[in-house]
Design a protein around this motif. Sequence first.
Motif, mmCIF file in Angstrom:
data_model
loop_
_atom_site.group_PDB
_atom_site.id
_atom_site.type_symbol
_atom_site.label_atom_id
_atom_site.label_comp_id
_atom_site.label_asym_id
_atom_site.label_seq_id
_atom_site.Cartn_x
_atom_site.Cartn_y
_atom_site.Cartn_z
ATOM 1 N N ARG A 172 12.235 13.410 -1.456
ATOM 2 C CA ARG A 172 13.690 13.512 -1.515
ATOM 3 C C ARG A 172 14.342 13.900 -0.045
ATOM 4 N N CYS A 173 13.628 14.322 0.595
ATOM 5 C CA CYS A 173 13.756 14.911 2.280
ATOM 6 C C CYS A 173 13.843 13.560 3.026
ATOM 7 N N LEU A 174 13.131 12.504 2.567
ATOM 8 C CA LEU A 174 13.214 11.098 3.473
ATOM 9 C C LEU A 174 14.075 10.300 2.752
ATOM 10 N N TYR A 175 14.207 10.023 1.709
ATOM 11 C CA TYR A 175 14.779 9.029 0.938
ATOM 12 C C TYR A 175 16.130 9.655 0.366
ATOM 13 N N GLU A 176 17.309 9.160 0.823
ATOM 14 C CA GLU A 176 18.482 9.220 -0.178
ATOM 15 C C GLU A 176 18.567 8.823 -1.473
ATOM 16 N N ASP A 177 18.846 9.404 -2.625
ATOM 17 C CA ASP A 177 18.804 8.891 -3.907
ATOM 18 C C ASP A 177 19.986 8.055 -4.293
ATOM 19 N N LYS A 178 20.218 6.818 -3.553
ATOM 20 C CA LYS A 178 21.372 6.163 -3.735
ATOM 21 C C LYS A 178 21.234 4.939 -4.667
ATOM 22 N N GLY A 179 19.988 4.973 -5.270
ATOM 23 C CA GLY A 179 19.628 3.957 -6.034
ATOM 24 C C GLY A 179 19.729 2.450 -5.286
ATOM 25 N N GLU A 180 19.387 2.674 -3.991
ATOM 26 C CA GLU A 180 19.439 1.361 -3.242
ATOM 27 C C GLU A 180 18.779 0.261 -3.635
ATOM 28 N N LEU A 181 18.697 -0.930 -3.126
ATOM 29 C CA LEU A 181 17.902 -2.160 -3.410
ATOM 30 C C LEU A 181 16.635 -2.080 -2.999
ATOM 31 N N GLN A 182 15.843 -2.287 -3.834
ATOM 32 C CA GLN A 182 14.543 -2.132 -3.484
ATOM 33 C C GLN A 182 13.747 -3.491 -3.513
ATOM 34 N N GLU A 183 12.839 -3.763 -2.741
ATOM 35 C CA GLU A 183 11.849 -4.843 -3.030
ATOM 36 C C GLU A 183 10.845 -4.547 -3.799
ATOM 37 N N THR A 184 10.234 -5.379 -4.430
ATOM 38 C CA THR A 184 8.863 -5.265 -5.110
ATOM 39 C C THR A 184 7.919 -6.308 -4.668
ATOM 40 N N CYS A 185 6.721 -6.159 -4.955
ATOM 41 C CA CYS A 185 5.630 -7.004 -4.854
ATOM 42 C C CYS A 185 5.818 -8.491 -5.274
ATOM 43 N N SER A 186 6.316 -8.364 -6.484
ATOM 44 C CA SER A 186 6.728 -9.543 -7.407
ATOM 45 C C SER A 186 7.732 -10.594 -6.606
ATOM 46 N N GLU A 187 8.499 -9.761 -5.690
ATOM 47 C CA GLU A 187 9.450 -10.715 -5.065
ATOM 48 C C GLU A 187 9.341 -10.919 -3.600
ATOM 49 N N SER A 188 8.529 -10.079 -2.953
ATOM 50 C CA SER A 188 8.359 -9.978 -1.510
ATOM 51 C C SER A 188 6.921 -10.781 -1.289
ATOM 52 N N GLY A 189 5.774 -10.308 -2.322
ATOM 53 C CA GLY A 189 4.633 -10.833 -1.937
ATOM 54 C C GLY A 189 3.870 -9.341 -1.110
ATOM 55 N N VAL A 190 2.502 -9.371 -1.147
ATOM 56 C CA VAL A 190 1.610 -8.501 -0.554
ATOM 57 C C VAL A 190 0.415 -8.929 -0.212
ATOM 58 N N PHE A 191 -0.005 -8.758 0.975
ATOM 59 C CA PHE A 191 -1.272 -8.951 1.330
ATOM 60 C C PHE A 191 -2.568 -8.102 0.740
ATOM 61 N N ALA A 192 -3.383 -8.704 -0.104
ATOM 62 C CA ALA A 192 -4.175 -7.743 -1.064
ATOM 63 C C ALA A 192 -4.868 -6.573 -0.264
ATOM 64 N N PRO A 193 -5.650 -6.656 0.874
ATOM 65 C CA PRO A 193 -6.357 -5.631 1.429
ATOM 66 C C PRO A 193 -5.402 -4.330 1.879
ATOM 67 N N MET A 194 -3.947 -4.660 2.076
ATOM 68 C CA MET A 194 -3.124 -3.771 2.181
ATOM 69 C C MET A 194 -3.365 -2.628 1.005
ATOM 70 N N LEU A 195 -3.466 -2.871 -0.122
ATOM 71 C CA LEU A 195 -3.439 -1.811 -1.141
ATOM 72 C C LEU A 195 -4.943 -1.211 -1.035
ATOM 73 N N ALA A 196 -6.184 -1.851 -0.650
ATOM 74 C CA ALA A 196 -7.221 -1.276 -0.460
ATOM 75 C C ALA A 196 -7.292 0.038 0.843
ATOM 76 N N MET A 197 -6.376 -0.392 1.714
ATOM 77 C CA MET A 197 -6.350 0.422 3.110
ATOM 78 C C MET A 197 -5.302 1.544 2.489
ATOM 79 N N ILE A 198 -4.234 1.517 1.749
ATOM 80 C CA ILE A 198 -3.328 2.497 1.631
ATOM 81 C C ILE A 198 -3.829 3.256 0.278
ATOM 82 N N GLY A 199 -4.352 2.664 -0.853
ATOM 83 C CA GLY A 199 -5.125 3.342 -1.814
ATOM 84 C C GLY A 199 -6.282 4.176 -1.351
ATOM 85 N N GLY A 200 -7.267 3.628 -0.517
ATOM 86 C CA GLY A 200 -8.205 4.532 -0.125
ATOM 87 C C GLY A 200 -7.962 5.420 0.810
ATOM 88 N N THR A 201 -6.668 5.544 1.451
ATOM 89 C CA THR A 201 -6.395 6.869 2.407
ATOM 90 C C THR A 201 -5.532 7.824 1.133
#
Length: 252
Positions: A172-201
């Motif tokens: 909550r220190c980083l993000y205001e709880d304003k219910g702002e519009l958010q993008e999801t993978c279903s709307e914007s797409g995502v490059f598959a290995p990004m999940l491996a890199m972030i998930g692995g981290t």
Amino acid sequence: MNDEQLLRYSRHILLSQMDIEGQQRLLDSHVMIIGLGGLGAPVSMYLAASGVGHLTLVDDDVVELANLQRQIVHTHKNIGRKKVDSAFEQLHALNPDIAIDMIDERLDKPAMLAASRHVNVIVDCTDNFETRFFLNEISRENQIPLVSGAAIRFDGQVTVYDPRQADSPCYRCLYEDKGELQETCSESGVFAPMLAMIGGTQAAETLKLLAKIGTPLTGRLLLLDGLSMSWREIKLKPDPSCPVCADSHHHE
């Protein structure tokens, strides 16, 4: 540890920082993974393989064909099944040594506080702000470290919020709880290995917290640009007026 476990985890035990003590800490630990999608898939597989003794998997969704491009814990034959059941099958096949609990519904705050009370780390693998704010409150109230990750398109980010550390910010220190519009993978797409890199981290940070080794990402946000393959690090400080965690920080 029995002989089979010594062999199974031998490549961890060979690490001087980890050794038998660190591996035993993993075996004695309980981690809650929220979300079994793109991030939860690699996180759950690495934590299971690494010998985290008790996993609680939380997801109320079912496996769909469009998930399989990146959610590698699920398989084609499990389309239509609950994600917790699909993941349980894969993780148990990978490591029958560990205990796995499943929660296939969205818990309200009292239920989530109770379910996570004896957990050592919560891993946030969700994809919406509402749940992230909710898990941040759970983390603060139960004093449990929260390992947070996100990925969309070719971008990812990961950090650790640890309410046990006086100088750790919270989500909550980083993000205001304003219910702002958010993008999801279903709307914007995502490059598959990004999940491996972030998930692995996220998995690496979780194991470090459990084994008490290395320097955690507390107070540091890692940003990954997958197109240029570059990481940036941003220092994070607690927000003195944060409505969630301000009271817990020592005011100078």
